[in-house]
Design a protein around this motif. Structure first.
Motif, mmCIF file in Angstrom:
data_model
loop_
_atom_site.group_PDB
_atom_site.id
_atom_site.type_symbol
_atom_site.label_atom_id
_atom_site.label_comp_id
_atom_site.label_asym_id
_atom_site.label_seq_id
_atom_site.Cartn_x
_atom_site.Cartn_y
_atom_site.Cartn_z
ATOM 1 N N ARG A 2 -6.346 -5.957 -0.323
ATOM 2 C CA ARG A 2 -7.283 -4.844 -0.088
ATOM 3 C C ARG A 2 -6.722 -3.539 -0.651
ATOM 4 N NH1 ARG A 2 -8.093 -7.744 4.814
ATOM 5 N NH2 ARG A 2 -6.568 -6.491 5.953
ATOM 6 N N GLU A 44 -3.862 -7.804 3.393
ATOM 7 C CA GLU A 44 -3.788 -6.324 3.362
ATOM 8 C C GLU A 44 -3.402 -5.847 1.965
ATOM 9 O OE1 GLU A 44 -1.045 -4.543 6.193
ATOM 10 O OE2 GLU A 44 -1.884 -5.852 7.738
ATOM 11 N N GLU A 78 -1.777 -12.457 6.870
ATOM 12 C CA GLU A 78 -2.586 -11.244 7.067
ATOM 13 C C GLU A 78 -2.053 -10.099 6.204
ATOM 14 O OE1 GLU A 78 -5.167 -8.446 7.818
ATOM 15 O OE2 GLU A 78 -5.489 -10.597 8.084
ATOM 16 N N GLN A 79 -0.725 -9.991 6.086
ATOM 17 C CA GLN A 79 -0.157 -8.928 5.229
ATOM 18 C C GLN A 79 -0.512 -9.153 3.760
ATOM 19 O OE1 GLN A 79 3.852 -9.218 6.912
ATOM 20 N NE2 GLN A 79 3.726 -7.051 7.466
ATOM 21 N N ASN A 112 0.813 -1.218 0.000
ATOM 22 C CA ASN A 112 0.000 0.000 0.000
ATOM 23 C C ASN A 112 0.851 1.275 0.000
ATOM 24 O OD1 ASN A 112 -2.397 1.333 -0.110
ATOM 25 N ND2 ASN A 112 -2.769 1.295 2.106
#
Ligand SMILES: NC(=O)c1ccc[n+]([C@@H]2O[C@H](COP(=O)([O-])OP(=O)(O)OC[C@H]3O[C@@H](n4cnc5c(N)ncnc54)[C@H](O)[C@@H]3O)[C@@H](O)[C@H]2O)c1
Length: 492
Positions: free
Chosen positions: A60, A57, A53-54, A22
């Motif tokens: 997303r 992320e 989890e990263q 991101n």
């Protein structure tokens, strides 16, 4: 501008190399150490490992990044791709050396791979401006129809270790060119090249989330990426075994997928072959890149008329091969890329011997000044196409000669495999070359050339179990990285 760009490059090198998520450089949940396969005392760097989890992320972030990136306009995207290509080419000596250090291919090949990666970006920069859609007359009077291509969306990219930069770039460049966001999961054996590329991309004027680097093991972050229902397309290059897994995971979510996998390529040496040319093509095809190429000539199918002369000449050539540190002048065969690659190749030598193949050259591990995974280029003769060594991908400096009666039998043997990536023939006969081009069940055919070595502006890929889904490279890449929209408009 990303955090990494504000720090001098030398300073970045001394730190663990971060993930890029991101628009930010972020720490992972752990690190891996990257060591030089020619000199295990040489640590290239430490690289962050993402958590699952990263990875989520990143997905997303990419959803948002893609929308912003697709709106930036053609000239902006063209400029970004050109700038990345320019920098890769300007830094090819430095990045090529690093690539050879981490993967083990001779320096000229490492530098060449970086240069070619720059050319991929330049080629797809031009494609950004060349997108031509269709306007079609409607069957209904007063209605206008147009057929346009739009970005596919969020693209997962998973690459292998043997071309640390090129295989990733020939996916990343078209993905960005056609307005997509990218989640890049490189092979864990070669993070340095992936990180260096990301550092260049991160300094461009791209919206946060457009490009994300998620380093980590295939079994955790790779698995989570292919199983994500929130990506729109997944491009994979690697082994057949993992490719099958990618195919079923993406199919379960109806995610578009493209697979480039293993191979069992053959070079045919025909009765009328120029034997010097045949030996050059066999050596380059079978042993360049230490044979760790999807396009490697692992089967050498030779007609009985020229068999003995060809084997003599190739054996002489192997006696002159210089195996060693790929950064040393004159070395033309580097190490295997890892301990497991070396072990697997030595096991294949034993298996081939047990199955009755005769060792004509090599077959053993080599010691050099530094501790590394060196192995002699290896040639087997008296092999048959039904031996395991001729049916499974070996992926190393091991080639097998198969003697056949004539060119017709050679083409039958060539096609008797589940793979179908590249095939080559050495012949002076136009009629035979034409017949071979028509009958070879492979995605690429080579006449009087090595099976390895392809251009960057034309499609590349195979058939059968070597490839699945739309073709990569050249203008054909557009099929995978875009979706079609048909619009009907009736003027009021
Ligand atoms: N056809 C081509 O264009 C081409 C080009 C280069 C290499 N290859 C093939 O690549 C193979 C060698 O590369 P490799 O050893 O890196 O292949 P591999 O299949 O072991 O790994 C490829 C990539 O997949 C990832 N991966 C592993 N398990 C995964 C999982 N469960 N889910 C998601 N991702 C996973 C790895 O981390 C790596 O990034 C050879 O078979 C070679 O022929 C093919």
């Amino acid at each position: 501008m990303a955090q990494a760009a504000s720090q001098p490059r030398s300073q970045l090198r001394s730190q663990p190399h971060a993930l890029y998520l991101n628009g930010q450089w972020v720490e992972g949940e752990s690190q891996v150490e990257n060591r030089n396969p020619s000199d295990l005392s040489d640590v290239i760097g430490h690289y962050a490992q993402a958590s699952v989890e990263q990875l989520h992320e990143a997905v997303r972030a990419a959803e948002q990044g893609q929308k912003a990136w697709a709106k930036t306009g053609l000239e902006h995207r063209y400029g970004v791709l050109m700038a990345i290509g320019d920098e890769l080419i300007a830094r090819k000596a430095e990045l090529g050396e690093q690539l050879s250090r981490e993967e083990g291919k001779p320096l000229a090949e490492g530098v060449g791979e970086v240069h070619r990666s720059g050319q991929f970006f330049h080629y797809y920069a031009a494609e950004v401006l060349r997108q031509i859609d269709e306007r079609v007359d409607s069957v209904r009077p007063g209605v206008e129809v147009d057929v346009r291509r739009e970005p596919v969306g969020v693209v997962g990219i998973i690459s292998p270790w043997n071309f640390p930069l090129a295989t990733a770039v020939w996916k990343i460049a078209p993905a960005l060119a056609f307005g997509n966001a990218v989640i890049f999961k490189p092979a864990n054996l070669v993070p340095a090249s992936a990180w260096a590329l990301t550092e260049i991309i991160a300094r461009q004027d791209i919206p946060a989330g457009t490009f994300n680097l998620v380093m980590g093991p295939g079994s955790s972050v790779g698995d989570a990426l292919i199983a994500s229902p929130d990506i729109h397309a997944l491009s994979f290059t690697g082994s057949l075994e993992v490719g099958r897994r990618v195919a079923s995971a993406t199919a379960a979510n109806l995610v578009k997928c493209q697979l480039e996998m293993g191979s069992k390529n053959a070079l045919i040496v025909a009765d009328d072959a120029d034997l010097d040319l045949a030996v050059e093509a066999a050596f380059n095809g079978a042993y360049s890149g230490t044979g760790q190429k999807c396009t490697a000539s692992s089967r050498l199918i030779v007609t009985e008329k020229v068999h003995d002369a060809f084997v003599d000449k190739l054996t002489q050539k192997l006696e002159q091969a210089r195996v060693g540190n790929p950064l040393t002048d004159g070395v033309n065969v580097g190490p295997l890329a890892s301990q497991s690659q070396l072990d697997a190749n030595l096991e294949w030598v034993e298996r081939a011997r047990k199955d009755g193949a005769k060792l004509a050259f090599g077959g053993e591990r080599l010691e050099r000044d530094t501790e590394g995974y060196f192995m002699a280029p290896t040639l087997f003769v008296d092999t048959t196409n039904d031996m395991a060594v001729n049916r499974e991908e070996v992926f190393g400096p091991v080639a097998c000669v198969i003697k056949v009666a004539d060119a017709n039998e050679a083409i039958e043997v060539l096609n008797d495999t589940r793979y179908g990536l590249t095939a080559g023939i050495i012949t002076d006969s136009l009629a035979l070359a034409t017949e071979f081009k028509a009958r070879a069940e492979t995605g690429c055919v080579m006449v009087n050339l090595a099976t390895a070595g392809t251009d960057y502006h034309v499609p590349f890929g195979g058939r059968k179990h070597s490839s699945f889904g739309p073709r990569e490279q050249g203008r054909y890449a557009r099929e995978f990285y875009t979706v079609v929209k048909t619009s009907y408009v009736k003027a009021n």
